[in-house]
Design a protein around this motif. Structure first.
Motif, short mmCIF file in Angstrom:
data_model
loop_
_atom_site.label_atom_id
_atom_site.label_comp_id
_atom_site.label_asym_id
_atom_site.label_seq_id
_atom_site.Cartn_x
_atom_site.Cartn_y
_atom_site.Cartn_z
N ASN A 46 0.72 -1.34 0.14
CA ASN A 46 0.26 -0.11 -0.02
C ASN A 46 0.95 1.30 0.11
OD1 ASN A 46 -2.27 -1.83 1.29
ND2 ASN A 46 -3.02 -0.09 0.11
N PRO A 47 0.78 2.13 -1.11
CA PRO A 47 1.67 3.37 -1.15
C PRO A 47 1.21 3.96 0.03
CG PRO A 47 0.40 2.97 -3.32
CD PRO A 47 -0.01 1.94 -2.23
N ASP A 48 2.47 4.48 0.69
CA ASP A 48 2.58 5.43 1.85
C ASP A 48 2.38 6.94 1.76
OD1 ASP A 48 3.63 6.61 3.99
OD2 ASP A 48 5.40 5.68 4.24
N ILE A 49 1.28 7.24 2.11
CA ILE A 49 0.71 8.37 1.84
C ILE A 49 0.93 9.55 2.82
CG2 ILE A 49 -1.56 8.31 2.62
CD1 ILE A 49 -2.17 9.24 -0.44
N GLY A 50 1.27 8.91 4.04
CA GLY A 50 1.47 9.96 5.35
C GLY A 50 2.29 9.45 6.40
N GLY A 51 3.31 8.35 5.85
CA GLY A 51 4.16 7.61 7.17
C GLY A 51 3.97 6.34 7.48
N SER A 52 3.12 5.96 6.69
CA SER A 52 2.89 4.37 7.25
C SER A 52 3.80 3.40 7.05
CB SER A 52 1.57 3.91 6.14
OG SER A 52 2.00 3.83 4.93
N ARG A 53 4.99 3.73 6.28
CA ARG A 53 6.01 2.67 6.70
C ARG A 53 6.85 2.77 7.83
NH1 ARG A 53 8.65 4.66 0.67
NH2 ARG A 53 7.31 6.30 1.49
N ALA A 54 6.59 3.96 8.48
CA ALA A 54 7.09 4.29 9.77
C ALA A 54 6.10 3.11 10.63
CB ALA A 54 7.21 5.67 10.30
N SER A 55 4.80 3.40 10.70
CA SER A 55 4.08 2.65 11.64
C SER A 55 4.05 1.21 11.28
CB SER A 55 2.72 3.19 11.43
OG SER A 55 2.07 3.33 10.22
N ILE A 56 4.24 0.55 9.99
CA ILE A 56 3.92 -0.64 9.83
C ILE A 56 5.42 -1.23 10.49
CG2 ILE A 56 4.37 -2.39 7.99
CD1 ILE A 56 1.65 -1.12 8.60
N SER A 57 6.76 -0.45 10.41
CA SER A 57 7.81 -0.82 11.08
C SER A 57 7.88 -0.93 12.63
CB SER A 57 9.02 0.03 10.38
OG SER A 57 9.39 0.07 9.16
N MET A 58 7.20 0.12 13.10
CA MET A 58 7.02 0.00 14.47
C MET A 58 6.10 -1.49 14.91
SD MET A 58 6.12 3.82 15.08
CE MET A 58 5.91 3.92 16.66
N MET A 59 4.95 -1.62 14.17
CA MET A 59 4.16 -2.84 14.69
C MET A 59 5.03 -4.00 14.37
SD MET A 59 0.13 -1.73 13.82
CE MET A 59 0.47 -0.62 12.32
N ALA A 60 5.93 -4.24 13.38
CA ALA A 60 6.69 -5.32 13.23
C ALA A 60 7.69 -5.32 14.21
CB ALA A 60 7.47 -5.21 11.90
N ALA A 61 8.21 -4.47 14.60
CA ALA A 61 9.33 -4.25 15.77
C ALA A 61 8.71 -4.61 17.25
CB ALA A 61 9.96 -2.97 15.87
N GLU A 62 7.49 -4.12 17.48
CA GLU A 62 6.65 -4.35 18.52
C GLU A 62 6.58 -5.88 18.70
OE1 GLU A 62 5.48 -1.68 20.76
OE2 GLU A 62 5.57 -3.59 22.11
N GLU A 63 5.97 -6.35 17.65
CA GLU A 63 5.51 -7.85 17.51
C GLU A 63 6.50 -8.89 17.75
OE1 GLU A 63 2.28 -8.30 18.09
OE2 GLU A 63 2.61 -10.48 18.39
N LEU A 64 7.73 -8.56 16.95
CA LEU A 64 8.89 -9.37 17.28
C LEU A 64 9.80 -8.97 18.24
CD1 LEU A 64 9.94 -9.01 13.37
CD2 LEU A 64 9.23 -11.12 14.57
N GLY A 65 9.72 -8.00 18.88
CA GLY A 65 10.36 -7.65 20.15
C GLY A 65 11.91 -7.05 19.93
N ILE A 66 11.89 -6.49 18.79
CA ILE A 66 13.35 -5.88 18.28
C ILE A 66 13.23 -4.42 18.18
CG2 ILE A 66 14.06 -8.24 17.29
CD1 ILE A 66 13.44 -6.71 14.57
N PRO A 67 14.44 -3.70 18.11
CA PRO A 67 14.06 -2.05 18.04
C PRO A 67 13.82 -1.58 16.50
CG PRO A 67 16.38 -2.89 18.79
CD PRO A 67 15.60 -4.21 18.39
#
Lengths: 158, 81, 755
Positions: free
Chosen positions: C480-501
């Motif tokens: 999904n094209p990132d129109i307002g910063g979604s790559r940041a929020s997706i990376s954050m959710m991946a990091a959160e779930e995996l338990g990594i920075p």
């Protein structure tokens, strides 16, 4: 129609190009020099996305003829950072999350730099009026204004 | 049997009813049963609908289970910006 | 504030947890590219041997195309290909055919700016010269651009002989859609009212106003394989449409999304891409197309204009007894559902025993509307919230108290059908009431406006894939094209779930061949749906990694848990082993079974609805009619704000677009049916000096349908400003404003009219 030969300086580098008499500086930057940081949002000087400095003066490069750059110094967003080191304004735009889509960001950065060169300690109102020629449709300007004010403070050493 | 609430303008397809009952255990069965019982709904369902079950909106999912006491609302297909 | 949910209940994905990454504010991964000018947007790409194409557009609002002669254009030196509607494939569905006909007019032109032919040539200049050599013979027809005029029996009919579904008797042939929603007995409800206010409202069509004009670059070889680069909100949509329009398999067309310079719904359809592809096919050369700003205004977007009647009854103490709205929208020459969405959302903020909304879509000689941020809702809610405000004014009741008394909450039967689950309207209203803004004194000629807003939020088809790299980092691909910063929020959710920075994760938006299908970036769906798929893809990778650890330890895979980024034995019975981190497991992955990855594909459901409340103080100059926004505060339920900066950004940006809609922005048509203000000078969007800071207050009432409680936040913010500003202006000017935009001449006329 014969082309015009232009010798100019772009971000400190000597550059020569041939252009049509009707070509704009924005066309040449984007299509001949390969600097696509300046954007064309309107082509009529209304949106500021193509802002560059010409001999230190903030201009919409879509309203400047490419031939007018002869013997002048052009500064674009590509010249803001010093190698790996971002300009304070660039850093503050990132820290304040002052961009969403980012299409207006190059123009805003160039315009803000021009402001702070003239007025290192602008009020919020002065920043808002200076940037009134740079349209942003995503942010509502709030975080942009904060980023520019913060950058100004840091550059003053405050 | 599950009770299905229809949006108002579908009354013309159901002889005036906005609440109808069909026998179905999931959304796919429900849509099929609705189209069989009220042939005029067939074209609308084919054209795309959403189904809300107990307040949650599902787009195009055939196998979402429906309990007999579930609140089922047939809704138009929606698109956003 | 956090609400507890019973685990495992139907539709419940949410469970309470302590977040480490989610809720922080790291810099966005694409940020440096965007502040240095390196980021490549739609118009920034070139290809060797590239041609430039431009479009011939109709000068008429409505005309039959008698003939098109392209021979003159083809004869010009440097012209390589010309296309008209004859070069595209007839479509099976009326929706696709409408979109194609909008890209290239077939038989008739329906609006000023409608595309008629396109030329690919060695330069834009040559292409434009060639356009002048195309001879089009038109039979000019009468036109209609106003919504109410379009419904009259005397109105010219746009699509003769075309039958639209479910249109009741008594509507003319331009009515392409009719919808009814509601419940209860409104007549009985109005009979119980102490006071009834009935008013009519109009809103002008506004454009999404993204700063980046549409742009694309297409190639297609003689082997029938194609590539498209485009600024779009949905590259799978571009692929499917463009392939269908030129008649090729989707597998043979790869679409790569550029960085996108704003969309707001306006880039959820195609304009240039199929045309560029057809020209590339015909010329055998790459073809670049970029719209001018004038073309953007004349031929893309905008949203609908509206004409709405609202009737609301209220008891003396502020309880609404019944509500009714009749909404008439026009969105140009092709059918759309925006009026339907208006009818569904108009009264969504209220808990009503009796409510009815009726909606009509009317075809007119204007550009085909495109979605614009919460499509349909701002105009409908503007009308309803204006009448609620007037009732409060007449009864001398506090507007927030009245909204609290009537607010939709969990268990409320919504005005559009289903019963609400956990929603945040009451909390949002209470936050607004308690905010210092609400108690601040007002100066002379100032007024304070309040409005609620609502949007459904959508979910939909989503694919996410992630690779666990041997150095312990993670590469995520979303579609999904990132129109307002979604790559940041997706990376954050991946990091959160995996338990990594956070900085160990990089997320990119893949092309159409990278991962499975994805719906368009619309309906505020990305942080919700892509986030959900990312979390589940991470869980798939975690399951794999737990299995690897179990193998190494020689214990059962079920006896391994994942805690803080590492596999750990689940309890003492499983055995005593030190935690095995993601990096350790990844390093040995080749020896324990090969690469580790996780992916998830889903047609997501459970996007929680979102409510917002806006407060605004305005000052109206009685001499000039000019309105200044003095103070603005946005309150919105985000469910859970993954990256609060970008949630605030959505709230602030939505508010300012709404302010523009309320005060300045307007499509102006002349008697000749031509758009008179196709540029940013005359179509004035808000600029920095028009505005104060926009304070954003995020509330977090978790959405049961998302593992972290996320609700979409992108659209709701544009809904309340129309009424909030109108209510503020009405108080300041001392006269009820009923037409948008409230430009200075309209405000002056209203003040004069009230004298």
């Amino acid at each position: 129609m014969s082309k015009i030969h232009v010798s100019t300086s772009i971000n400190g580098d000597a550059v020569e190009y041939l252009c049509d008499p009707s070509e704009t500086l924005l066309d040449v930057l984007r299509n001949r020099v390969g600097l696509t940081g300046a954007k064309e949002g309107c082509g009529s000087g209304d949106c500021g996305a193509c802002s560059v400095e010409l001999d230190g003066r903030l201009v919409c490069s879509c309203l400047v003829l490419a031939a007018e750059a002869e013997g002048k110094e052009v500064s674009t967003v590509e010249g803001l950072a010093d190698g790996e080191k971002l300009h304070v304004l660039q850093q503050k735009m990132l820290e304040h999350a002052a961009l969403q889509c980012g299409i207006c960001t190059p123009g805003i950065l160039v315009a803000a730099k021009a402001l702070l060169e003239k007025n290192p300690d602008p009020t919020e109102t002065e920043v808002r009026y200076w940037l009134a020629g740079n349209l942003c449709r995503c942010t509502g300007y709030d975080k942009i204004i904060r980023a520019v004010m913060d950058a100004a403070a840091e550059m003053r050493g405050a | 049997m599950v009770k299905v609430n229809l949006w108002g303008s579908l009354r013309s397809a159901t002889g005036g009813l906005t609440e109808v009952e069909v026998d179905a255990k999931n959304t796919g069965e429900m849509l099929k049963a609705l189209a069989e019982k009220y042939p005029a709904l067939d074209e609308i369902i084919e054209g795309g609908v959403s189904v809300a079950i107990d307040g949650l909106i599902y787009k195009e999912a055939w196998f979402t289970p429906i309990r007999p006491d579930s609140e089922v609302v047939l809704m138009p297909y929606m698109k956003g910006g | 504030m956090v609400t507890e949910y019973k685990e495992g209940a139907a539709g419940t994905e949410y469970s309470k947890r302590d977040f480490k990454v989610v809720g922080t504010r790291p810099p966005r991964p694409d940020g440096v590219d965007k502040v240095t000018g390196r980021a490549l947007f739609g118009a920034d790409l070139t290809a060797p041997g590239m041609l430039h194409a431009t479009i011939l557009r109709s000068p008429h609002a409505h005309a039959r195309i008698v003939s098109i002669d392209i021979s003159g254009a083809l004869a010009l030196d440097g012209v390589k290909a010309v296309v008209t509607s004859n070069d595209f494939v007839k479509q099976g569905s009326s929706g696709n055919q409408d979109t194609l006909d909008n890209c290239m007019a077939r038989g008739k032109v329906f609006y000023d700016g409608h595309a008629v032919a396109a030329v690919a040539a060695v330069s834009v200049k040559v292409a434009n010269e060639a356009l002048k050599l195309i001879k089009v013979e038109y039979e000019v027809l009468p036109h209609v651009t106003d919504v109410d005029a379009g419904m009259l029996d005397s109105a010219p009919v746009l699509h003769e002989g075309r039958k639209f579904r479910n249109i009741p008797e008594g509507n003319n042939a331009n009515v392409s859609g009719y919808w009814e929603f509601g419940h209860g007995d409104t007549d009985a409800g109005f009979a119980k009212a102490d006071i009834i206010v009935e008013r009519s409202f109009k809103t002008a069509a506004t454009h999404q106003g993204y700063i980046e004009p549409h742009a694309t670059l297409a190639t297609m070889g003689p082997d029938g394989r194609g590539e498209i680069w485009a600024c779009t909100q949905g590259h799978y949509m571009v692929r499917d449409m463009a392939a269908a329009f030129v008649g090729m398999d989707t597998s043979q067309l790869r679409v790569t999304p550029s960085e996108i310079g704003g969309g707001f719904g306006g880039k959820t359809t195609v304009y240039l891409e199929p045309v560029a592809l057809a020209l590339a096919k015909k010329s055998g050369r790459p073809v670049k197309m970029v719209m001018t700003r004038e073309e953007v205004f004349r031929a893309s977007g905008p949203t609908t204009s509206s004409s709405t009647d609202v009737k609301i009854g209220m008891t003396k103490d502020g309880r609404i007894t019944a509500g009714q709205a009749k909404l008439r929208y026009q969105g140009g020459a092709y059918p759309n559902i925006t009026a339907m969405l208006g009818a569904m959302t108009a009264f969504a903020a209220y808990d009503l025993d009796a409510v009815q909304t009726l909606a009509w879509n009317v075809l007119t000689n204007r550009p085909k509307q495109a979605a614009y941020r919460a499509p349909g809702a701002p105009m409908a809610i503007y009308a309803v919230e204006s009448v609620v405000d007037e009732l409060c004014q007449k009864l001398d009741l506090d507007p927030i108290d009245v909204r609290l008394m009537n607010a939709a909450k969990k268990g409320t039967l919504s005005s559009y059908g289903p019963t609400f689950d956990e929603i945040g309207l009451v909390a949002t209203l209470e936050a607004a009431k308690a905010h210092p803004h609400y108690a601040a004194p007002l100066g002379p000629n100032q007024g304070r406006g309040v409005s609620c807003g609502f949007w459904f939020n959508f979910a939909g088809n989503t694919s996410v894939s992630m690779g666990i790299n041997e150095d312990g980092t993670v590469s995520v691909i979303e579609g999904n094209p990132d129109i307002g910063g979604s790559r940041a929020s997706i990376s954050m959710m991946a990091a959160e779930e995996l338990g990594i920075p956070f900085d160990k994760v990089r997320t990119i938006v893949g092309d159409t061949n990278s991962i499975g299908f994805n719906d368009v970036t619309d309906g505020s769906r990305v942080t919700f749906s892509v986030g959900l798929a990312t979390i589940k893809a991470a869980r798939a990778a975690i399951k794999n990694m737990c299995g690897r650890a179990a193998q190494v330890w020689g214990i059962d895979a079920d006896a391994v848990d994942w805690v803080d980024g590492a596999a750990v034995p689940m309890g003492h019975n499983a055995g005593e082993f030190p935690p095995m981190t993601l990096a350790e497991i990844a390093k040995d992955s080749a020896k324990t079974g090969g690469p580790i990855a996780g992916h998830h594909e889903v047609n997501a459901d459970g996007a929680g609805v979102s409510f917002g409340v806006h407060l605004v103080d305005v000052e109206v100059d009685p001499e000039t009619g000019f309105t200044e926004i003095k103070r603005y505060t946005v309150f919105q339920d985000a469910g859970k704000a993954i990256h609060p900066d970008y949630v605030e950004g959505q709230m602030q940006g939505g508010a300012v677009q709404g302010i523009g809609w309320a005060l300045n922005e307007e499509y102006i048509y002349g008697e000749d049916g031509k758009l008179q203000n196709a540029g940013f000078l005359d179509y004035r969007i808000p600029v920095a000096s028009d505005l104060p800071m926009i304070d954003a207050v995020i509330l977090e009432i978790p959405n049961p349908g998302h593992p972290y409680g996320v609700r979409g936040v992108g659209e709701t913010g544009i809904v309340p400003p129309l009424a909030a500003v109108a209510n503020g202006v009405s108080h300041a000017a001392g006269v009820r404003m009923t037409e948008l935009p409230m430009s200075p001449p309209r405000i002056l006329a209203a003040i004069d009219g009230a004298k």
